[in-house]
Design a protein around this motif. Structure first.
Motif, PDB file in Angstrom:
ATOM      1  N   VAL A 455       5.551 -21.325  -0.450  1.00 37.13           N
ATOM      2  CA  VAL A 455       5.089 -19.956  -0.240  1.00 37.13           C
ATOM      3  C   VAL A 455       6.078 -19.262   0.694  1.00 37.13           C
ATOM      4  CG1 VAL A 455       2.658 -20.481  -0.613  1.00 37.13           C
ATOM      5  CG2 VAL A 455       3.605 -20.629   1.690  1.00 37.13           C
ATOM      6  N   VAL A 456       6.102 -17.925   0.619  1.00 39.02           N
ATOM      7  CA  VAL A 456       6.993 -17.109   1.436  1.00 39.02           C
ATOM      8  C   VAL A 456       6.202 -16.587   2.632  1.00 39.02           C
ATOM      9  CG1 VAL A 456       8.466 -15.070   1.489  1.00 39.02           C
ATOM     10  CG2 VAL A 456       8.333 -16.465  -0.588  1.00 39.02           C
ATOM     11  N   VAL A 457       6.757 -16.793   3.819  1.00 38.63           N
ATOM     12  CA  VAL A 457       6.117 -16.360   5.061  1.00 38.63           C
ATOM     13  C   VAL A 457       7.009 -15.297   5.707  1.00 38.63           C
ATOM     14  CG1 VAL A 457       5.295 -17.053   7.330  1.00 38.63           C
ATOM     15  CG2 VAL A 457       5.026 -18.605   5.380  1.00 38.63           C
ATOM     16  N   ILE A 458       6.423 -14.122   5.982  1.00 41.55           N
ATOM     17  CA  ILE A 458       7.132 -13.015   6.626  1.00 41.55           C
ATOM     18  C   ILE A 458       6.562 -12.861   8.032  1.00 41.55           C
ATOM     19  CG2 ILE A 458       7.689 -10.559   6.524  1.00 41.55           C
ATOM     20  CD1 ILE A 458       7.348 -10.688   3.517  1.00 41.55           C
ATOM     21  N   THR A 459       7.431 -12.966   9.045  1.00 45.87           N
ATOM     22  CA  THR A 459       7.014 -12.918  10.451  1.00 45.87           C
ATOM     23  C   THR A 459       7.590 -11.663  11.118  1.00 45.87           C
ATOM     24  OG1 THR A 459       7.042 -15.337  10.508  1.00 45.87           O
ATOM     25  CG2 THR A 459       6.988 -14.185  12.625  1.00 45.87           C
ATOM     26  N   ARG A 460       6.743 -10.920  11.842  1.00 43.25           N
ATOM     27  CA  ARG A 460       7.200  -9.757  12.599  1.00 43.25           C
ATOM     28  C   ARG A 460       7.899 -10.220  13.870  1.00 43.25           C
ATOM     29  NH1 ARG A 460       5.922  -6.302  16.717  1.00 43.25           N
ATOM     30  NH2 ARG A 460       4.342  -7.778  17.444  1.00 43.25           N
ATOM     31  N   LEU A 461       9.112  -9.747  14.114  1.00 43.18           N
ATOM     32  CA  LEU A 461       9.889 -10.156  15.284  1.00 43.18           C
ATOM     33  C   LEU A 461       9.602  -9.227  16.456  1.00 43.18           C
ATOM     34  CD1 LEU A 461      13.352 -10.973  13.648  1.00 43.18           C
ATOM     35  CD2 LEU A 461      11.527 -12.564  14.307  1.00 43.18           C
ATOM     36  N   PRO A 462       9.405  -9.792  17.655  1.00 41.98           N
ATOM     37  CA  PRO A 462       9.183  -8.939  18.838  1.00 41.98           C
ATOM     38  C   PRO A 462      10.422  -8.096  19.125  1.00 41.98           C
ATOM     39  CG  PRO A 462       8.529 -11.218  19.254  1.00 41.98           C
ATOM     40  CD  PRO A 462       9.268 -11.213  17.950  1.00 41.98           C
ATOM     41  N   GLY A 463      10.213  -6.879  19.531  1.00 45.17           N
ATOM     42  CA  GLY A 463      11.321  -5.976  19.825  1.00 45.17           C
ATOM     43  C   GLY A 463      11.865  -5.266  18.618  1.00 45.17           C
ATOM     44  N   GLY A 464      11.327  -5.558  17.431  1.00 48.87           N
ATOM     45  CA  GLY A 464      11.781  -4.900  16.222  1.00 48.87           C
ATOM     46  C   GLY A 464      11.114  -3.555  16.024  1.00 48.87           C
ATOM     47  N   ALA A 465      11.444  -2.924  14.890  1.00 45.41           N
ATOM     48  CA  ALA A 465      10.926  -1.585  14.600  1.00 45.41           C
ATOM     49  C   ALA A 465       9.517  -1.603  14.031  1.00 45.41           C
ATOM     50  CB  ALA A 465      11.867  -0.875  13.629  1.00 45.41           C
ATOM     51  N   ILE A 466       9.027  -2.771  13.587  1.00 44.84           N
ATOM     52  CA  ILE A 466       7.667  -2.835  13.023  1.00 44.84           C
ATOM     53  C   ILE A 466       6.678  -2.790  14.177  1.00 44.84           C
ATOM     54  CG2 ILE A 466       6.063  -4.189  11.648  1.00 44.84           C
ATOM     55  CD1 ILE A 466       8.417  -5.456  10.237  1.00 44.84           C
ATOM     56  N   PRO A 467       5.785  -1.805  14.222  1.00 45.05           N
ATOM     57  CA  PRO A 467       4.850  -1.692  15.345  1.00 45.05           C
ATOM     58  C   PRO A 467       3.824  -2.822  15.347  1.00 45.05           C
ATOM     59  CG  PRO A 467       4.283  -0.114  13.637  1.00 45.05           C
ATOM     60  CD  PRO A 467       5.574  -0.739  13.218  1.00 45.05           C
ATOM     61  N   MET A 468       3.341  -3.129  16.536  1.00 46.16           N
ATOM     62  CA  MET A 468       2.283  -4.129  16.666  1.00 46.16           C
ATOM     63  C   MET A 468       1.003  -3.598  16.016  1.00 46.16           C
ATOM     64  SD  MET A 468       0.844  -5.913  20.156  1.00 46.16           S
ATOM     65  CE  MET A 468       2.493  -6.467  20.554  1.00 46.16           C
ATOM     66  N   ASP A 469       0.298  -4.475  15.305  1.00 47.72           N
ATOM     67  CA  ASP A 469      -0.908  -4.126  14.539  1.00 47.72           C
ATOM     68  C   ASP A 469      -0.611  -3.101  13.454  1.00 47.72           C
ATOM     69  OD1 ASP A 469      -2.274  -5.799  16.227  1.00 47.72           O
ATOM     70  OD2 ASP A 469      -2.937  -4.178  17.549  1.00 47.72           O
ATOM     71  N   GLY A 470       0.665  -3.046  13.021  1.00 51.97           N
ATOM     72  CA  GLY A 470       1.027  -2.079  11.995  1.00 51.97           C
ATOM     73  C   GLY A 470       0.905  -2.644  10.589  1.00 51.97           C
ATOM     74  N   LYS A 471       1.206  -1.795   9.615  1.00 50.31           N
ATOM     75  CA  LYS A 471       1.155  -2.164   8.208  1.00 50.31           C
ATOM     76  C   LYS A 471       2.549  -2.065   7.604  1.00 50.31           C
ATOM     77  CE  LYS A 471      -3.619  -0.658   7.427  1.00 50.31           C
ATOM     78  NZ  LYS A 471      -4.528   0.177   6.584  1.00 50.31           N
ATOM     79  N   ILE A 472       2.788  -2.928   6.586  1.00 46.05           N
ATOM     80  CA  ILE A 472       4.070  -2.926   5.887  1.00 46.05           C
ATOM     81  C   ILE A 472       3.829  -2.999   4.393  1.00 46.05           C
ATOM     82  CG2 ILE A 472       5.330  -4.012   7.795  1.00 46.05           C
ATOM     83  CD1 ILE A 472       5.157  -6.650   6.221  1.00 46.05           C
ATOM     84  N   VAL A 473       4.841  -2.623   3.624  1.00 44.96           N
ATOM     85  CA  VAL A 473       4.844  -2.750   2.166  1.00 44.96           C
ATOM     86  C   VAL A 473       6.035  -3.615   1.792  1.00 44.96           C
ATOM     87  CG1 VAL A 473       5.017  -1.559  -0.045  1.00 44.96           C
ATOM     88  CG2 VAL A 473       3.732  -0.517   1.841  1.00 44.96           C
ATOM     89  N   VAL A 474       5.771  -4.679   0.995  1.00 44.02           N
ATOM     90  CA  VAL A 474       6.798  -5.644   0.606  1.00 44.02           C
ATOM     91  C   VAL A 474       7.118  -5.458  -0.868  1.00 44.02           C
ATOM     92  CG1 VAL A 474       7.424  -8.076   0.461  1.00 44.02           C
ATOM     93  CG2 VAL A 474       5.994  -7.266   2.350  1.00 44.02           C
ATOM     94  N   PHE A 475       8.394  -5.195  -1.176  1.00 40.73           N
ATOM     95  CA  PHE A 475       8.881  -5.113  -2.550  1.00 40.73           C
ATOM     96  C   PHE A 475       9.600  -6.433  -2.876  1.00 40.73           C
ATOM     97  CE2 PHE A 475       8.424  -0.811  -1.153  1.00 40.73           C
ATOM     98  CZ  PHE A 475       8.053  -0.083  -2.272  1.00 40.73           C
ATOM     99  N   TYR A 476       9.369  -6.951  -4.085  1.00 34.53           N
ATOM    100  CA  TYR A 476      10.008  -8.220  -4.458  1.00 34.53           C
ATOM    101  C   TYR A 476      10.042  -8.345  -5.983  1.00 34.53           C
ATOM    102  CZ  TYR A 476       5.137  -9.690  -4.975  1.00 34.53           C
ATOM    103  OH  TYR A 476       3.819  -9.777  -5.341  1.00 34.53           O
ATOM    104  N   ASP A 477      10.957  -9.204  -6.453  1.00 33.13           N
ATOM    105  CA  ASP A 477      11.064  -9.572  -7.865  1.00 33.13           C
ATOM    106  C   ASP A 477      10.664 -11.034  -8.011  1.00 33.13           C
ATOM    107  OD1 ASP A 477      12.088  -7.046  -8.306  1.00 33.13           O
ATOM    108  OD2 ASP A 477      14.179  -7.728  -8.173  1.00 33.13           O
ATOM    109  N   TYR A 478      10.079 -11.379  -9.162  1.00 37.61           N
ATOM    110  CA  TYR A 478       9.670 -12.769  -9.371  1.00 37.61           C
ATOM    111  C   TYR A 478       9.718 -13.116 -10.854  1.00 37.61           C
ATOM    112  CZ  TYR A 478       5.081 -11.237 -11.086  1.00 37.61           C
ATOM    113  OH  TYR A 478       4.064 -10.675 -11.813  1.00 37.61           O
ATOM    114  N   LEU A 479       9.757 -14.405 -11.115  1.00 41.42           N
ATOM    115  CA  LEU A 479       9.678 -14.980 -12.453  1.00 41.42           C
ATOM    116  C   LEU A 479       8.605 -16.062 -12.447  1.00 41.42           C
ATOM    117  CD1 LEU A 479      13.433 -15.427 -13.481  1.00 41.42           C
ATOM    118  CD2 LEU A 479      11.759 -13.954 -14.611  1.00 41.42           C
ATOM    119  N   ASP A 480       7.724 -16.024 -13.455  1.00 39.81           N
ATOM    120  CA  ASP A 480       6.715 -17.084 -13.556  1.00 39.81           C
ATOM    121  C   ASP A 480       7.362 -18.443 -13.797  1.00 39.81           C
ATOM    122  OD1 ASP A 480       4.598 -15.359 -13.134  1.00 39.81           O
ATOM    123  OD2 ASP A 480       4.449 -14.850 -15.271  1.00 39.81           O
ATOM    124  N   TYR A 481       8.464 -18.462 -14.528  1.00 43.31           N
ATOM    125  CA  TYR A 481       9.233 -19.688 -14.759  1.00 43.31           C
ATOM    126  C   TYR A 481      10.654 -19.422 -14.259  1.00 43.31           C
ATOM    127  CZ  TYR A 481       5.283 -20.891 -17.707  1.00 43.31           C
ATOM    128  OH  TYR A 481       4.018 -21.161 -18.169  1.00 43.31           O
TER     129      TYR A 481
END
Length: 677
Positions: A455-481
Motif C-alpha cells: 500500500v502507498v502511505v503519504i505522510t505530511r512533513l512538519p514545516g511544509g506547506a500542507i497545513p495541520m488538520d488540512g485536506k489534500i487531493v491526490v492524483f495518481y495513475d494505476y493499472l489493475d495488472y
C-alpha cells in the motif's frame, strides 16, 4: 411429478397435498428400488440354479461357474461424545450406527471361456443411524444398491466384443425431515480389434442419472405435509468412443456425444541407429456446450536425439489454448535440454528455454536456464549422494489494459498519515494539491511517499506547506495488472551420507531470490532460504530420526525441530511390543508465537492362535501454544476372530483423561461381522 404450487395449496400454515403427493408420501419407495431388488433375486436364482456345470449329449460343458464368492456384512458403531469448556457442558451427543448388506461376485462362461465369458458383481447395503444431542434425536435411514454385469464374446481373439450394464441406486430418508433418491444407470458395448493392419476400439454407451428429493413442513411423525418438492432431475447421455492405433505406436481417440467432443491423438516413432532416437507428439482437444462453454486445446511435441551413447538432446514444445466461457489464454513453451553421463556415478544436464503467454489481462515473455547434476558413489562403509540444481529466469509482464487516472480527497484531521490502498499505483504519477486545485505541493518537502505491505502511505512533513488538520487531493495513475520485470534465481542442494548400513546424515538447502523492477506497486514476492539438517537410524528393532530446519524469508522466519523414535520387539512369534515417541517444536521469531506437540504410544499385539488377533494401544497427545493447551490420554482395543469363514472385528476406544481450555472427549465402539461364501 410437478412442483407444488404454494400459493394455491397453502392452508392453515401447511400445504394440502394433491393426489400425487399423497401417493408418494404413502409409498415413498420408487420403482428403481423394486427393479434393483428384482435384478438381485433373478441373478441370485440364476447363479444358484447353474452352480453345477451342465453337460451336453456329447460331454461338452455348456455352462461353467468358475468363481462364486461373496460376503454378508453387519456393522454396529456407538459413539458417546461430550464437549465442555470451563466445567460447562454445552454438547452431549450419542450416535448409533447399524449397517448390513450382502456382496456377490461371480465369474463364468458358456460353452468355452473364449466364446462367452461373463462377470457379475452385486451389492445391496442399508444402514440406520440415530444421533442424539441432549434429548433431541434424529434418525437417518439409507439404502445403497448397485450391480455390474459384463459379458465378453471371443475374449482372447483378435476381434472381441463386450457388453456391460451397471446401476447404482441410493436413497436417504431422514425421518420427519426429508427423503432423497438417486439412480445412475449405464449400458454400453465395446468392440476391440487387435489386427495388425487395423487395430481400433469402438465404444458406444448411454448413461442416465435421475434424482428426487422431498422436504417436510412439520417435524411430526404423523405429518404428511410437504414443504418442498424438488422437480425430479433426469439427465441422459449417449456417447461414442473410437480408439485407433497404427503400427508405429500412433494413437487417436475420439469421444463424442450430442454436446461435447474429446479428441486425443498420439504419434510415436523411433528412428536412427538401433532406434535410439524418439519422436513423439500428443494433441488433445476438449469442447463442451452448456451454461459454461469449454474450448481447450493442448499440443506437445518432443524429440530425443542421441549424439553419442551417453549424450543426447531433449527438445520439448508445448502449446496450450483456452477460450472457455469468458477466458482467453494462450501459452507457448520451448525447452532444449542437453543430458550427459560423464561416468556411471555422475549425470549432468543443461537446459535453456522460454515461454510466451497472452491472456485477457497481460502478456508474459520469459527466458530461463538451468544446470543440474546428480552424483552417487559407493564407499567402503556405505554410499554418498549429492544433487544440485541452479535455475535463472528473466520474465517481463506487460498489461493489456489501458492506464486509468483517478484522484481522491484525504483529510489530515486526526493523524499526519493517509493511506492509498489502490493496487497497481504508479508512484511517479502521484501529485498532491490543495482541495481547490490552486496549489501543487512538493514531494519530499511538503509530503513523503512510502510503500508498506503493498500500500502507498503519504505522510505530511512538519514545516511544509500542507497545513495541520488540512485536506489534500491526490492524483495518481494505476493499472489493475501492472507492468513489471522479474529476475528469479533458485538453487537446491541435497546431500545424503549412508554409513555402517543403519545410519544416515542429511543436509538440504533451498533458496529463492526475486528481484523486481516496476513503476507500479505490485504484490511482494517472497525471498527465502531454508536449511535442513537431519540424522536417521534404521535397524530391525529401532527406527529414529531427528530433523532441524531454519527458515528465513522477507515475510516470516521460524525454526523447526522434529524427533521421532519407534521400537519394535517380537517375542515367541505370538507377542509383539511396540513403542513410539514423537516431538515437534516450531518457533516463529518475529511473531513471538510457538507450537509444541508431543505424542507417546505403546502397543501390544497378542496372537495366541492364527485365527485370533488382539491389539491394545495406549496413546497420549499434548499440544500447546501461547494461548491454547490440550492433553489427552486414551486406550484402544482391537480384536479380530476368524471362524469358519466368519470374521468378527471389534474396535473400542476409551478416553482416560483430557484437560485443556476446550475439551471434547468421546468413547467409541465398533463391531463388524462378515460371513464369506
Amino acid at each position: 411429478m410437478k412442483m407444488v404450487n404454494k400459493a394455491s395449496q397453502m392452508k392453515d400454515g401447511g400445504y394440502t397435498m394433491n393426489s400425487e403427493d399423497k401417493k408418494s408420501a404413502k409409498n415413498p419407495k420408487p420403482k428403481e428400488q423394486e427393479s434393483c431388488l428384482f435384478y438381485f433375486i433373478f441373478l441370485f436364482s440364476f447363479l444358484v440354479f447353474f452352480y453345477h456345470p451342465l453337460w451336453s449329449d456329447n460331454g461338452t460343458r455348456l455352462f461353467n461357474l468358475s468363481d462364486f464368492s461373496g460376503s454378508f456384512n453387519l456393522m454396529y458403531q456407538l459413539t458417546d461424545e461430550q464437549e465442555s469448556s470451563a466445567d460447562f457442558v454445552y454438547r452431549d451427543s450419542t450416535r448409533k450406527f447399524l449397517e448390513g448388506g450382502i456382496f456377490v461376485a461371480a465369474n463364468g462362461s458358456i460353452y468355452h471361456p473364449n466364446f462367452l465369458y461373463f462377470q457379475v458383481n452385486f451389492n445391496i447395503a442399508g444402514y440406520r443411524a440415530k444421533n442424539t444431542i441432549f434429548s433431541d434425536a434424529a434418525v437417518n435411514n439409507a439404502i445403497n444398491n448397485n450391480y455390474d454385469i459384463r459379458v465378453n464374446f471371443l475374449r482372447k481373439k483378435k476381434i472381441n466384443l463386450e457388453f456391460y450394464t451397471r446401476s447404482d441406486y441410493r436413497s436417504h430418508d431422514r425421518l420427519f425431515w426429508e427423503r432423497y433418491y438417486a439412480t445412475y444407470k449405464s449400458t454400453g458395448v465395446r468392440l476391440n480389434s487387435h489386427l495388425k493392419f487395423m487395430p481400433f476400439e469402438l465404444h458406444l454407451y448411454t448413461s442416465r442419472v435421475k434424482s428426487e428429493s422431498l422436504t417436510y413442513l412439520e417435524r411430526d411423525e404423523k405429518s404428511k405435509n410437504i414443504d418442498l418438492r424438488v422437480t425430479p432431475l433426469a439427465k441422459s447421455r449417449t456417447r461414442s468412443f473410437i480408439y485407433l492405433r497404427a503400427k508405429d505406436y500412433s494413437e487417436s481417440v475420439f469421444d463424442v456425444d450430442f454436446r461435447s467432443l474429446d479428441l486425443t491423438a498420439t504419434l510415436n516413432r523411433r528412428y536412427g541407429i538401433k532406434d535410439m532416437n524418439v519422436l513423439s507428439s500428443v494433441i488433445n482437444y476438449h469442447w463442451m456446450e452448456g451454461d459454461y462453454d469449454i474450448d481447450m486445446l493442448n499440443f506437445r511435441f518432443q524429440n530425443i536425439y542421441y549424439l553419442k551413447r551417453h549424450l543426447f538432446v531433449d527438445t520439448v514444445y508445448n502449446f496450450t489454448g483456452d477460450n472457455s466461457f469468458d477466458r482467453s489464454f494462450k501459452r507457448h513453451e520451448l525447452e532444449l535440454k542437453l543430458n550427459h553421463r560423464l561416468f556411471d556415478s555422475l549425470d549432468s544436464s543443461i537446459l535453456m528455454g522460454g515461454r510466451l503467454e497472452n491472456t485477457l489481462n497481460r502478456k508474459v515473455n520469459a527466458l530461463k536456464n538451468n544446470f543440474s547434476f546428480y552424483y552417487r558413489k559407493r564407499i567402503p562403509t556405505g554410499s554418498i549422494q549429492l544433487y544440485y540444481t541452479n535455475t535463472n529466469e528473466w520474465s517481463k509482464y506487460t498489461s493489456n489494459q489501458s492506464i486509468t487516472s483517478e484522484f481522491r480527497e484525504f483529510d489530515f484531521s486526526y493523524v499526519n498519515v493517509v493511506i492509498l490502498n489502490q493496487p497497481g499505483v504508479n508512484i511517479d504519477s502521484i501529485k498532491v494539491t490543495d482541495p481547490g486545485f490552486s496549489r501543487i505541493y512538493v514531494k519530499d518537502v511538503d509530503y513523503l511517499v512510502e510503500i508498506f505491505n503493498y500500500v502507498v502511505v503519504i505522510t505530511r512533513l512538519p514545516g511544509g506547506a500542507i497545513p495541520m488538520d488540512g485536506k489534500i487531493v491526490v492524483f495518481y495513475d494505476y493499472l489493475d495488472y501492472p507492468d513489471f520485470r522479474l529476475k528469479l534465481h533458485f538453487y537446491h542442494i541435497n546431500f545424503r551420507l549412508n554409513f555402517l548400513k543403519y545410519f544416515n546424515l542429511i543436509y538440504r538447502r533451498r533458496s529463492i531470490d526475486n528481484r523486481v523492477r516496476s513503476l507500479y506497486v505490485i504484490p511482494i514476492f517472497e525471498d527465502y532460504a531454508s536449511d535442513t539438517l537431519g540424522a536417521q537410524i534404521n535397524s530391525r528393532f529401532l527406527t529414529a530420526d531427528y530433523m532441524m530446519e531454519n527458515y528465513d524469508s522477507n515475510l516470516s522466519a521460524y525454526k523447526s525441530y522434529n524427533f521421532r523414535i519407534n521400537v519394535n520387539f517380537r517375542l515367541f512369534n505370538w507377542l509383539t511390543l511396540r513403542g513410539g515417541l514423537a516431538r515437534n517444536r516450531l518457533d516463529f521469531e518475529n511473531l513471538e508465537f510457538y507450537t509444541r506437540f508431543r505424542a507417546y504410544t505403546a502397543e501390544c499385539t497378542f496372537n495366541p492362535l492364527k485365527k485370533i488377533n488382539t491389539n491394545i494401544i495406549f496413546r497420549k497427545i499434548e499440544y500447546s501454544t501461547p494461548i491454547y493447551f490440550r492433553d489427552r490420554e486414551s486406550i484402544l482395543f482391537k480384536f479380530q476372530w476368524s471362524f469358519r469363514r466368519i470374521i468378527i472385528d471389534i474396535f473400542y476406544e476409551r478416553i482416560l483423561s483430557e484437560t485443556g481450555s476446550y475439551d471434547r472427549g468421546h468413547h467409541f465402539f465398533s463391531m463388524v461381522i462378515r460371513r464369506l461364501f
